[in-house]
Design an enzyme around this catalytic site. Structure first.
Site, PDB file in Angstrom:
ATOM      1  N   TYR A 132       0.776  -1.261   0.162  1.00 24.80           N
ATOM      2  CA  TYR A 132      -0.105   0.026   0.066  1.00 24.80           C
ATOM      3  C   TYR A 132       0.917   1.342   0.092  1.00 24.80           C
ATOM      4  CZ  TYR A 132      -3.754  -3.090   1.365  1.00 24.80           C
ATOM      5  OH  TYR A 132      -4.758  -4.048   1.565  1.00 24.80           O
ATOM      6  N   SER A 158     -13.907  -4.481   1.219  1.00 19.09           N
ATOM      7  CA  SER A 158     -14.881  -3.723   0.345  1.00 19.09           C
ATOM      8  C   SER A 158     -16.408  -4.129   0.615  1.00 19.09           C
ATOM      9  CB  SER A 158     -14.724  -4.082  -0.990  1.00 19.09           C
ATOM     10  OG  SER A 158     -15.196  -2.941  -1.836  1.00 19.09           O
ATOM     11  N   PRO A 159     -16.772  -4.203   1.793  1.00 16.42           N
ATOM     12  CA  PRO A 159     -18.176  -4.757   2.208  1.00 16.42           C
ATOM     13  C   PRO A 159     -19.275  -3.659   1.799  1.00 16.42           C
ATOM     14  CG  PRO A 159     -16.951  -3.742   4.205  1.00 16.42           C
ATOM     15  CD  PRO A 159     -15.955  -3.843   3.170  1.00 16.42           C
TER      16      PRO A 159
END
Length: 334
Positions: free
Chosen positions: A54, A206-207
């Site tokens: 990241y 990514s809910p």
């Protein structure tokens, strides 16, 4: 905040997890990123997820600084290895023993900790024998640099093979980190049943389907200014699959359900994934502290069967369920 066991282990994690995939050291200034972490701590979140890739390692630095001074025993810190880092040389990627050994030391230095609670294979490495990868992970655990091992976006067969090798080596593979939401359900047919059998939890990312399930994207309208769909560096490519009128119209049909439950659309989406018993935690990200404060209110919410059925009725056949799409769009090593 409620806590759940991670896999068939004694480790408990907060069911809402703070993740810094698209924000820290890239989209969001360090000061605001730190404010988001402080908001997470204030809301009772104890579990933090990051990865060495990241912002090309910078996100780990920001998270380490933000958590400095906190009681380490009260936190669960997760990171990952696989994708290219540093100058991205020929050995700066993958799941070889060399890359894993060097990557864990770099992650610990950036996170300012002696160990991580969970060290995850960020993807499956088709170029490295699985035996070599799991042996390297075992060395990390036995050296005290990680407590548990996890994977991300592995399919059912890969999870089973990795789990067996981990057992043979005396370590615990306790989790898988897949994409999962009302609109992306590819793990349900094979990954979830296999994981339940083996005692492996899902830690889902990514809910809220990259923001689609917040309801802020309107059918027939341009994406809002400042939204992820407009940020080529912040996931615009991934959100494209959901940016179509049939999906956006169906998502608007979820609004009455959320309102009846006195939830925001985002809270409904997070509560939906947490209703799956195999899910140990849902990762939320934020570019503003108030987003953390709002989304964390999904903790402890369990949707009844009739609500789940109504959601399925509203979404119809729009959710993606093909187990062959378990691996998210990401490069594979040749």
């Amino acid at each position: 905040m409620e806590h759940r066991h991670l896999g068939r282990s004694g480790l408990k994690i907060s069911e809402i997890i703070y993740g810094n995939w698209l924000t820290h050291a890239s989209q969001v200034e360090d000061e605001r990123a730190t404010a988001c972490v402080r908001a997470a701590l204030d809301a009772g979140i104890s579990t933090f997820d990051t990865a060495d890739t990241y912002a090309n390692t910078a996100a780990e630095v920001v998270l380490g600084e933000a958590l400095k001074g906190e009681r380490r025993e009260s936190l669960e810190i997760f990171t990952k290895v696989y994708f290219p880092t540093g100058p991205k040389g020929h050995n700066d990627t993958g799941l070889s023993r060399k890359h894993i050994r060097e990557s864990i030391d770099g992650s610990l230095r950036r996170l300012q900790t002696d160990y991580v609670d969970l060290y995850q294979a960020h993807r499956y490495d088709y170029a490295t024998p699985l035996e070599e990868t799991m042996q390297a992970f075992a060395e990390v655990v036995h050296a005290g640099k990680a407590l548990y091992i996890g994977v991300s976006e592995w399919n059912a067969d890969q999870i089973r093979a990795g789990h067996q090798l981990a057992r043979d080596l005396g370590i615990q593979l306790v989790s898988n980190q897949p994409q999962y939401s009302m609109l992306w359900r590819v793990i349900e047919e094979r990954v979830v049943p296999t994981s339940q059998e083996l005692g492996v939890s899902q830690i889902v990312w990514s809910p809220v389907a990259q923001g689609i399930l917040t309801g802020k994207y309107q059918p027939g309208a341009e994406p809002p200014e400042g939204s992820r769909a407009r940020d080529e560096k912040g996931g615009a490519d991934m959100i494209k699959r959901f940016l179509n009128d049939p999906t956006l119209e169906a998502v608007q049909g979820l609004r009455p359900i959320a309102e009846e439950l006195d939830l925001t659309m985002a809270q409904l989406a997070v509560a939906w994934v947490l209703t799956n018993d195999n899910v140990a935690g849902a990762i939320i990200g934020a570019s503003r502290p108030e987003q953390v404060t709002e989304n964390v209110k999904a903790a402890g919410v369990r949707l009844e069967a009739d609500v789940m059925a109504r959601i399925d009725e509203v979404l119809g056949d729009l959710p993606e369920t093909d187990p062959a799409k378990t691996v998210s769009p990401a490069q594979r090593l040749a």
